[in-house]
Scaffold this motif. Structure first.
Motif, mmCIF file in Angstrom:
data_model
loop_
_atom_site.group_PDB
_atom_site.id
_atom_site.type_symbol
_atom_site.label_atom_id
_atom_site.label_comp_id
_atom_site.label_asym_id
_atom_site.label_seq_id
_atom_site.Cartn_x
_atom_site.Cartn_y
_atom_site.Cartn_z
ATOM 1 N N TYR A 70 35.670 49.980 35.123
ATOM 2 C CA TYR A 70 35.148 49.535 36.411
ATOM 3 C C TYR A 70 36.287 49.071 37.324
ATOM 4 N N LEU A 71 37.237 48.321 36.773
ATOM 5 C CA LEU A 71 38.385 47.889 37.572
ATOM 6 C C LEU A 71 39.155 49.077 38.123
ATOM 7 N N ARG A 72 39.317 50.094 37.310
ATOM 8 C CA ARG A 72 40.044 51.290 37.758
ATOM 9 C C ARG A 72 39.302 52.011 38.886
ATOM 10 N N THR A 73 37.991 51.931 38.905
ATOM 11 C CA THR A 73 37.242 52.561 40.000
ATOM 12 C C THR A 73 37.370 51.746 41.284
ATOM 13 N N LEU A 74 37.642 50.455 41.153
ATOM 14 C CA LEU A 74 37.769 49.595 42.329
ATOM 15 C C LEU A 74 39.108 49.754 43.034
ATOM 16 N N SER A 75 40.154 50.076 42.285
ATOM 17 C CA SER A 75 41.474 50.148 42.886
ATOM 18 C C SER A 75 42.344 51.199 42.212
ATOM 19 N N ALA A 76 42.892 52.074 43.014
ATOM 20 C CA ALA A 76 43.835 53.071 42.498
ATOM 21 C C ALA A 76 45.177 52.430 42.170
ATOM 22 N N ASP A 77 45.390 51.189 42.600
ATOM 23 C CA ASP A 77 46.645 50.486 42.344
ATOM 24 C C ASP A 77 46.758 49.981 40.912
ATOM 25 N N ILE A 78 45.658 49.917 40.191
ATOM 26 C CA ILE A 78 45.701 49.452 38.804
ATOM 27 C C ILE A 78 46.204 50.604 37.941
ATOM 28 N N GLU A 79 47.378 50.436 37.377
ATOM 29 C CA GLU A 79 47.986 51.484 36.567
ATOM 30 C C GLU A 79 47.697 51.299 35.085
ATOM 31 N N GLU A 80 47.746 50.056 34.618
ATOM 32 C CA GLU A 80 47.492 49.762 33.217
ATOM 33 C C GLU A 80 46.792 48.416 33.139
ATOM 34 N N ALA A 81 46.006 48.231 32.095
ATOM 35 C CA ALA A 81 45.286 46.972 31.938
ATOM 36 C C ALA A 81 44.946 46.743 30.475
ATOM 37 N N ALA A 82 44.715 45.492 30.147
ATOM 38 C CA ALA A 82 44.294 45.120 28.798
ATOM 39 C C ALA A 82 43.361 43.926 28.910
ATOM 40 N N GLU A 118 49.660 34.910 37.547
ATOM 41 C CA GLU A 118 50.049 36.071 38.336
ATOM 42 C C GLU A 118 51.559 36.059 38.478
ATOM 43 N N VAL A 119 52.171 37.202 38.218
ATOM 44 C CA VAL A 119 53.612 37.354 38.324
ATOM 45 C C VAL A 119 53.877 38.591 39.159
ATOM 46 N N SER A 120 54.736 38.451 40.169
ATOM 47 C CA SER A 120 55.082 39.587 41.026
ATOM 48 C C SER A 120 56.572 39.836 40.981
ATOM 49 N N THR A 121 56.945 41.108 40.977
ATOM 50 C CA THR A 121 58.335 41.525 41.077
ATOM 51 C C THR A 121 58.425 42.585 42.164
ATOM 52 N N ALA A 122 59.611 43.089 42.376
ATOM 53 C CA ALA A 122 59.773 44.143 43.384
ATOM 54 C C ALA A 122 59.068 45.433 42.966
ATOM 55 N N THR A 123 58.797 45.604 41.684
ATOM 56 C CA THR A 123 58.206 46.863 41.221
ATOM 57 C C THR A 123 56.721 46.768 40.899
ATOM 58 N N GLY A 124 56.153 45.590 40.973
ATOM 59 C CA GLY A 124 54.722 45.465 40.690
ATOM 60 C C GLY A 124 54.305 44.044 40.377
ATOM 61 N N CYS A 125 53.075 43.899 39.961
ATOM 62 C CA CYS A 125 52.583 42.557 39.634
ATOM 63 C C CYS A 125 51.643 42.611 38.436
ATOM 64 N N VAL A 126 51.515 41.443 37.821
ATOM 65 C CA VAL A 126 50.637 41.259 36.665
ATOM 66 C C VAL A 126 49.736 40.093 36.990
ATOM 67 N N PHE A 127 48.465 40.246 36.705
ATOM 68 C CA PHE A 127 47.545 39.131 36.900
ATOM 69 C C PHE A 127 46.428 39.214 35.916
#
Length: 67
Positions: free
Chosen positions: A13-25, A58-67
């Protein structure tokens, strides 16, 4: 009443909400992997362990973020 999503359904469901989500657990309270890539489980446990009292992380870097 709507039934709760399983962890795998929640990730899909999260992947359908946003194309920005590349990986999740999804982890259980005890840190066990409920859904997602096994390779993400240990880094996620480490991140959560660094902030044991936090409600959100939540952690953000120049290449992406984790939350």
């Amino acid at each position: 009443m709507t039934e709760a999503l399983t962890p795998a359904q929640a990730l899909e469901y999260l992947r359908t909400l946003s194309a920005d989500i590349e990986e999740a657990a999804v982890l259980a309270a005890d840190g066990s992997l409920l859904a997602g890539e096994e390779a993400l489980a240990e880094p996620a446990r480490t991140l959560l362990g660094a902030a044991p009292e936090a409600e959100d992380v939540e952690v953000s870097t120049a290449t992406g973020c984790v939350f």
